[in-house]
Design an enzyme around this catalytic site. Structure first.
Site, PDB file in Angstrom:
ATOM      1  NE  ARG A 195      -4.319  -1.615   1.732  1.00  0.00           N
ATOM      2  CZ  ARG A 195      -5.257  -1.996   2.544  1.00  0.00           C
ATOM      3  NH1 ARG A 195      -4.842  -1.894   4.020  1.00  0.00           N
ATOM      4  NH2 ARG A 195      -6.390  -2.668   2.200  1.00  0.00           N
ATOM      5  CE  LYS A 245     -16.938 -13.767  10.448  1.00  0.00           C
ATOM      6  NZ  LYS A 245     -16.986 -12.604  11.029  1.00  0.00           N
ATOM      7  N   GLY A 258      -7.874  -7.426   0.735  1.00  0.00           N
ATOM      8  CA  GLY A 258      -6.936  -7.091   1.281  1.00  0.00           C
ATOM      9  C   GLY A 258      -5.848  -8.425   1.377  1.00  0.00           C
ATOM     10  N   GLY A 267     -12.860  -3.414   0.783  1.00  0.00           N
ATOM     11  CA  GLY A 267     -14.047  -3.065   0.931  1.00  0.00           C
ATOM     12  C   GLY A 267     -14.597  -2.055  -0.316  1.00  0.00           C
TER      13      GLY A 267
HETATM   14  P1  ADP Z   1     -10.043 -10.543   1.529  1.00  0.00           P
HETATM   15  O1  ADP Z   1      -9.415  -9.719   2.347  1.00  0.00           O
HETATM   16  O2  ADP Z   1      -9.212 -10.925   0.367  1.00  0.00           O
HETATM   17  O3  ADP Z   1     -11.481  -9.835   1.186  1.00  0.00           O
HETATM   18  P2  ADP Z   1     -11.243 -12.398   3.518  1.00  0.00           P
HETATM   19  O4  ADP Z   1     -10.873 -11.289   4.554  1.00  0.00           O
HETATM   20  O5  ADP Z   1     -12.784 -12.350   3.149  1.00  0.00           O
HETATM   21  O6  ADP Z   1     -10.476 -12.151   2.085  1.00  0.00           O
HETATM   22  O7  ADP Z   1     -10.910 -13.923   3.927  1.00  0.00           O
HETATM   23  C1  ADP Z   1      -9.439 -14.222   4.146  1.00  0.00           C
HETATM   24  C2  ADP Z   1      -9.512 -15.129   5.210  1.00  0.00           C
HETATM   25  O8  ADP Z   1     -10.041 -16.284   4.875  1.00  0.00           O
HETATM   26  C3  ADP Z   1      -8.035 -15.773   5.152  1.00  0.00           C
HETATM   27  O9  ADP Z   1      -7.340 -15.355   6.458  1.00  0.00           O
HETATM   28  C4  ADP Z   1      -8.039 -17.260   5.087  1.00  0.00           C
HETATM   29  O10 ADP Z   1      -7.265 -17.939   5.871  1.00  0.00           O
HETATM   30  C5  ADP Z   1      -9.583 -17.145   5.398  1.00  0.00           C
HETATM   31  N1  ADP Z   1     -10.046 -18.870   4.786  1.00  0.00           N
HETATM   32  C6  ADP Z   1     -10.091 -18.971   3.548  1.00  0.00           C
HETATM   33  N2  ADP Z   1     -10.528 -20.238   3.334  1.00  0.00           N
HETATM   34  C7  ADP Z   1     -10.863 -20.770   4.695  1.00  0.00           C
HETATM   35  C8  ADP Z   1     -11.501 -21.961   5.089  1.00  0.00           C
HETATM   36  N3  ADP Z   1     -11.913 -23.038   4.119  1.00  0.00           N
HETATM   37  N4  ADP Z   1     -11.611 -22.108   6.418  1.00  0.00           N
HETATM   38  C9  ADP Z   1     -11.464 -21.108   7.162  1.00  0.00           C
HETATM   39  N5  ADP Z   1     -10.679 -19.723   6.651  1.00  0.00           N
HETATM   40  C10 ADP Z   1     -10.465 -19.697   5.538  1.00  0.00           C
HETATM   41 MG    MG Z   2      -9.580  -9.569   4.818  1.00  0.00          MG
END
Ligand code: ADP
Ligand code: MG
Length: 396
Positions: A35, A200, A353, A377
């Site tokens: 960043r 989630k 992120g 976001g």
């Molecule tokens: P981003 O920041 O790219 O939007 P998120 O914050 O939604 O992504 O999610 C990232 C997290 O999701 C990571 O820390 C990863 O470990 C977790 N994750 C991915 N797959 C799984 C899974 N099957 N079970 C638990 N956590 C998971």
């Molecule tokens: Mg994230």
């Protein structure tokens, strides 16, 4: 959207820049400076133009209180290294020290104000409070440049209210982000595929609902996939499951079928006997996850399936890792998606992120993607089709 050029000659002018320096820290060591690097084109341009550059940013969630744990000191140091000239850090945001530091700036020098979220007015819901802070910030400068793409979806004093107090423009990062993301959101070349993952479903409900009328294909991996599998009637063992979202997700499965959107779920899963880097792993079919195991990544057949869907797309947006990539044993799914994107011909945008961090952590060349967004976001809200306050306020 007004750009930096619209601000005219900036020599000797005090330019207040909002940047996104919300970097991951391990103690006071920055673990990913992506960043900060993304902010350089604007800052280097302003330095060259002979402006007195005053940067504001936030780090973490200090919740409106001064907390040395969230000091921008490591950022000031790293930014100075990258710019090749020291960056002085004010001890406060709009107080005596900020005024002193700004008054001592010479043309072409850069100063950083301390964490803007140390001031509770920054994120206040009360517009009058935010405007009060914005007025105090405005006294430190002559013009404002909005370049913190990661925060443009926030109606906050240093992002939104300040733009109403000073002549304002978008910085180069914000311009580039909006240009790349609008190529995805407005009239994408088809087939248009969106790959969603992460922890989630509930975080990304809005974007899923919206994409069901926009994308041609939706590939779902990561932790959110298990709520989809549950909605299809499968049991998911110890995997991440949001039971209260199952009914909503059932609705999405129906809507996808109605709209002719190809919704692709994992067909096999890499499971673990516990949530650990050295867990015992086993590949199982997605409709046969044993009760005592948890899915931590998509399986090898799913990786191939997703890669083939990506390879035959013209536009791909990706948000959210496919598995727990932080553990090497469960990084394979995320690596496979990143590889397919970097090798494919599609216009490819990575947002989120953790997704962006994963791409760098796994050693991919960032230039093999069309665009890696610095905003999680903000990029999701654009994919959702929302108007972002920090962008709307910069329209002429
Ligand atoms: P981003 O920041 O790219 O939007 P998120 O914050 O939604 O992504 O999610 C990232 C997290 O999701 C990571 O820390 C990863 O470990 C977790 N994750 C991915 N797959 C799984 C899974 N099957 N079970 C638990 N956590 C998971
Ligand atoms: Mg994230």
């Amino acid at each position: 959207m007004k750009n930096i050029e619209s601000l005219g000659d900036l020599r000797g002018k005090r330019v207040l820049v909002r940047s996104d320096f919300n970097v991951p820290l391990d103690g006071d060591r920055i673990t990913d400076d992506g960043r900060i690097k993304a902010a350089l084109p604007t800052l280097q341009h302003l330095v060259k133009a002979g402006a007195k550059v005053v940067v504001m940013a936030h780090l973490g969630r200090p919740k409106g209180q001064v907390n040395p744990e969230y000091s921008l000191a490591p950022v000031a140091k790293r930014l100075g290294e990258l710019l090749g000239a020291p960056v002085s850090l004010a001890k406060d945001t709009v107080g005596e020290d900020a005024k002193r530091v700004v008054s001592e700036l010479e043309d072409g020098q850069v100063a950083l104000l301390e964490n803007i979220r140390f001031d509770p007015r920054e994120t206040s819901k009360d517009e009058a409070e935010r405007q009060e802070l914005a007025s105090e910030l405005a006294e430190l400068a002559d013009v404002y440049v909005s370049d913190g793409f990661g925060v443009v979806h926030r109606k906050q004093a240093s992002v939104y209210d300040i733009a109403k107090k000073l002549p304002s423009a978008a910085g180069y990062l914000v311009e580039k982000e909006i240009k790349s993301l609008s190529r995805v959101t407005e009239n994408p070349e088809r087939p248009y595929t969106v790959v969603l993952g992460g922890s989630k479903v509930s975080d990304k409900l809005g974007v899923i609902a919206n994409l069901l009328s926009k994308a041609d294909r939706l590939l779902i991996g990561g932790g959110m996939a298990y709520t989809f599998l549950a909605a299809k009637g499968y049991t998911v063992g110890q995997s991440l499951l949001e039971e209260d979202q199952i009914e909503i997700v059932k609705g999405y499965l129906e809507k996808a079928a109605e709209n002719g959107v190809e919704l692709v779920l994992p067909i096999d899963i890499l499971t673990a006997d516990r949530f650990a880097a050295d867990a015992t792993t086993k590949v199982v079919a997605a409709d046969a996850i044993p009760d005592d195991l948890m899915g931590l990544d998509i399986g090898p057949a799913t990786r191939e399936l997703f890669a083939s869907k990506i390879a035959t797309s013209k536009t791909v947006a990706w948000n959210g890792p496919m598995g727990v990539f932080e553990f090497d044993a469960f990084a394979g799914g995320t690596r496979a998606v990143a590889k397919a994107l970097s090798e494919g011909d599609a216009f490819s945008v990575v947002g989120g992120g953790d997704s962006a961090a994963a791409v760098r952590l796994l050693g991919f060349d960032e230039n093999t993607f069309s665009h890696i967004s610095t905003g999680g976001g903000a990029s999701l809200e654009l994919l959702e089709g929302k108007t972002l306050p920090g962008i709307a306020v910069l329209e002429d």
